[in-house]
Design an enzyme around this catalytic site. Sequence first.
Site, short mmCIF file in Angstrom:
data_model
loop_
_atom_site.label_atom_id
_atom_site.label_comp_id
_atom_site.label_asym_id
_atom_site.label_seq_id
_atom_site.Cartn_x
_atom_site.Cartn_y
_atom_site.Cartn_z
N ASP A 48 -41.85 -11.82 -5.76
CA ASP A 48 -41.67 -12.95 -4.86
C ASP A 48 -42.86 -13.04 -3.91
O ASP A 48 -42.71 -13.06 -2.69
CB ASP A 48 -40.36 -12.83 -4.07
CG ASP A 48 -40.10 -14.03 -3.17
OD1 ASP A 48 -40.67 -15.12 -3.43
OD2 ASP A 48 -39.34 -13.90 -2.18
N ASN A 79 -35.62 -8.80 6.71
CA ASN A 79 -34.27 -9.22 6.33
C ASN A 79 -33.79 -8.44 5.11
O ASN A 79 -32.60 -8.19 4.95
CB ASN A 79 -34.26 -10.72 6.02
CG ASN A 79 -32.93 -11.18 5.46
OD1 ASN A 79 -31.92 -11.15 6.15
ND2 ASN A 79 -32.91 -11.56 4.19
N HIS A 80 -34.75 -8.04 4.26
CA HIS A 80 -34.41 -7.38 3.01
C HIS A 80 -35.55 -6.47 2.58
O HIS A 80 -36.65 -6.53 3.15
CB HIS A 80 -34.12 -8.41 1.92
CG HIS A 80 -35.20 -9.45 1.79
ND1 HIS A 80 -35.08 -10.73 2.27
CD2 HIS A 80 -36.46 -9.39 1.27
CE1 HIS A 80 -36.19 -11.42 2.04
NE2 HIS A 80 -37.05 -10.61 1.43
N GLN A 91 -33.95 -8.46 -4.02
CA GLN A 91 -34.22 -8.32 -2.59
C GLN A 91 -32.91 -8.03 -1.86
O GLN A 91 -32.20 -8.94 -1.46
CB GLN A 91 -34.88 -9.60 -2.05
CG GLN A 91 -36.26 -9.86 -2.62
CD GLN A 91 -36.77 -11.25 -2.32
OE1 GLN A 91 -36.02 -12.22 -2.35
NE2 GLN A 91 -38.07 -11.38 -2.06
N ARG A 145 -44.99 -12.60 12.53
CA ARG A 145 -44.26 -13.79 12.11
C ARG A 145 -42.97 -13.27 11.46
O ARG A 145 -43.01 -12.51 10.48
CB ARG A 145 -45.10 -14.61 11.13
CG ARG A 145 -44.39 -15.85 10.59
CD ARG A 145 -43.89 -15.56 9.20
NE ARG A 145 -43.34 -16.72 8.51
CZ ARG A 145 -42.71 -16.63 7.35
NH1 ARG A 145 -42.58 -15.46 6.75
NH2 ARG A 145 -42.23 -17.70 6.77
N ASP A 149 -40.06 -13.35 9.24
CA ASP A 149 -39.62 -14.06 8.04
C ASP A 149 -38.10 -14.24 8.07
O ASP A 149 -37.35 -13.32 8.39
CB ASP A 149 -40.02 -13.25 6.80
CG ASP A 149 -39.61 -13.93 5.51
OD1 ASP A 149 -40.05 -15.07 5.27
OD2 ASP A 149 -38.84 -13.32 4.74
N LEU A 163 -31.97 -12.78 9.02
CA LEU A 163 -32.13 -11.44 9.56
C LEU A 163 -30.98 -11.10 10.50
O LEU A 163 -30.48 -9.96 10.49
CB LEU A 163 -33.46 -11.34 10.32
CG LEU A 163 -33.70 -10.07 11.14
CD1 LEU A 163 -33.76 -8.85 10.24
CD2 LEU A 163 -34.98 -10.20 11.95
N GLU A 184 -27.95 -12.72 10.65
CA GLU A 184 -26.60 -13.07 10.23
C GLU A 184 -25.82 -11.79 9.93
O GLU A 184 -26.39 -10.74 9.61
CB GLU A 184 -26.64 -13.99 9.00
CG GLU A 184 -26.97 -13.30 7.69
CD GLU A 184 -26.76 -14.21 6.49
OE1 GLU A 184 -26.09 -15.25 6.63
OE2 GLU A 184 -27.27 -13.89 5.42
N GLU A 213 -39.67 -17.84 11.88
CA GLU A 213 -39.34 -18.88 10.91
C GLU A 213 -37.84 -19.11 11.00
O GLU A 213 -37.05 -18.29 10.54
CB GLU A 213 -39.72 -18.42 9.49
CG GLU A 213 -39.34 -19.43 8.42
CD GLU A 213 -39.35 -18.86 7.02
OE1 GLU A 213 -39.61 -19.62 6.07
OE2 GLU A 213 -39.07 -17.65 6.85
N HIS A 256 -46.74 -22.21 3.33
CA HIS A 256 -46.82 -21.54 2.03
C HIS A 256 -45.59 -21.79 1.17
O HIS A 256 -45.54 -21.34 0.02
CB HIS A 256 -47.00 -20.04 2.24
CG HIS A 256 -45.86 -19.42 3.01
ND1 HIS A 256 -45.65 -19.68 4.34
CD2 HIS A 256 -44.88 -18.58 2.62
CE1 HIS A 256 -44.58 -19.01 4.74
NE2 HIS A 256 -44.09 -18.35 3.73
#
Length: 546
Positions: A60, A102-103, A168, A198, A200, A205, A207, A243, A308
């Site tokens: 990814d 987050n992962h 992920q 930054r 992501d 993240l 939740e 983000e 991106h």
Amino acid sequence: MLDLWYKNAIIYCLDVETYMDGNGDGIGDFEGLTQRLNYLAGLGITCIWLMPFYPTPNRDNGYDVMDFYNVDPRLGTLGDFVEFTRLANERGIRVIVDLVVNHTSTEHPWFQSACQNKQSKYRDFYIWSQEKPKDAAEGVIFPGVQESTWTYNQQAGAYYFHRFYEHQADLNITNPAVREEINKVMGFWLQLGVSGFRIDAAPFLIELKGVEDEAEGADPYAYLKEMRDFLSWRCGDAILLAEANVPMEHVPPYFGDGDKMQMLFHFMVNQHVILALAQEQAEPIMRGLKAPPEIPSIAQWAHFIRNHDELSLDKLSDSEQDEILTRFNQDKEHVWIYDRGIRRRFPPLVANDPQRLRLAYSLMFTLPGTPVLFYGEEIGLGDDLSQAERNSIRPPMQWTGEANAGFSTAPSDKLFRPVISDDTYGYQQLNVVDQRRDSNSLLNWMERAIRVRKECPEFGWGTWSLVETHHPSVFAHRCDWRGGTVLAVHNLSKETCKITLDLKAEDGKLIDLLGDQQYEAIDGASHDMQLESYGHYWFRLGEHHL
């Protein structure tokens, strides 16, 4: 307050592997990027945002991290990274990096250990369920390529949660050990010279999906303050740029009282700018700017035309989304990724019209906030729809008209991704070297616009207000700060027009910042002006140019 460097920054996002190959293996690397620092300094960039460069299976685009404390060997070494940051800082360029927490990749040693041994300390780094939850098909991020948010792992004997792809696995931020590890990751890169992160996928993240019982009564946004507290103690001027493509009523908890994220990307304005450029009407921009609640004085919006990812239009109605595709003459079947957005860069949307390109980036530079460029935008880099999904907008950078666009000396069949070679956006006719030699090129316009933007801190620091133009296709706004005022006027239409600006009698003269014209003193409270097709002006109000 003058030390809030991000308020007047020019941020430039790049992916190391697509930028410049320094060792001739067909993959961009830190050696090559370091060679291009003089170019970035000459362009006027003050902050580089690096997309993920960590060791990864690369399923990814590097967002599947398998080691947060190292550099992907394909891209170089930690030594190469430190040399890059040192030389960037020498040129007055800060570096922020993607924090993808987050992962992790399912190939990360933490996840491997968690699967192999239920007693492993890493077991609770992730989110597990013995039974597949009934809502497993809900909330998938990549419909069409992702069927569930829960996947069974045979070795672990349980289902693990993954908001994104099944490779992920989501981290469990309710676990204090996970939060401590994230602090260590931030501390590590701060020690190596970065100026912030930054964040992501910030909404995912924080939740609490799958851990509701453990987190009962918890405030998910409190973790953002915890991150900020650590960052501020460790490095006082470092920033967090999140983000967070969320509804406007959910914006305040990300900024807090100025004690959480310093910056958020302005997805609402981005989508309404695209709509305005398609409709050739000013109203959508006004609507987008007015949509969010007031933010703390130290907070800042980050503005962009493209990033991106796919061009998300989720904040627009279905009819507005269809209108954008129609007016930009795009075939939805070829350019739309499921229900996520348009997988094109901006130049192909406007048929590479130089006036419309300058108009769009003039808007980006002057909107109240901080501008963010995606690599290649300064030369009007195109896209390659033959590449899967978002890879279409991530081609190698085009430096010269020589083989492989000057990106790499490797044989063309060894490039990790092909260079663009079509008749319009191919490197043979669209590259840095040729544009540098052309005084009328987008690159030279961009350099000049960036220089002027840096001389107008009012756009980043000031209080903005709309200026009445009495014309539906003309958007005008002013930014006032510490006795200085700048004014930007944009004609979104292909038609030339004459407008009347409603200004204040005490504003004085209009001084054209991008041109060399000094307009007459304002007579009363209005000012007549001629605007060319897709024309734009930046003015300073008063008696002095600087």
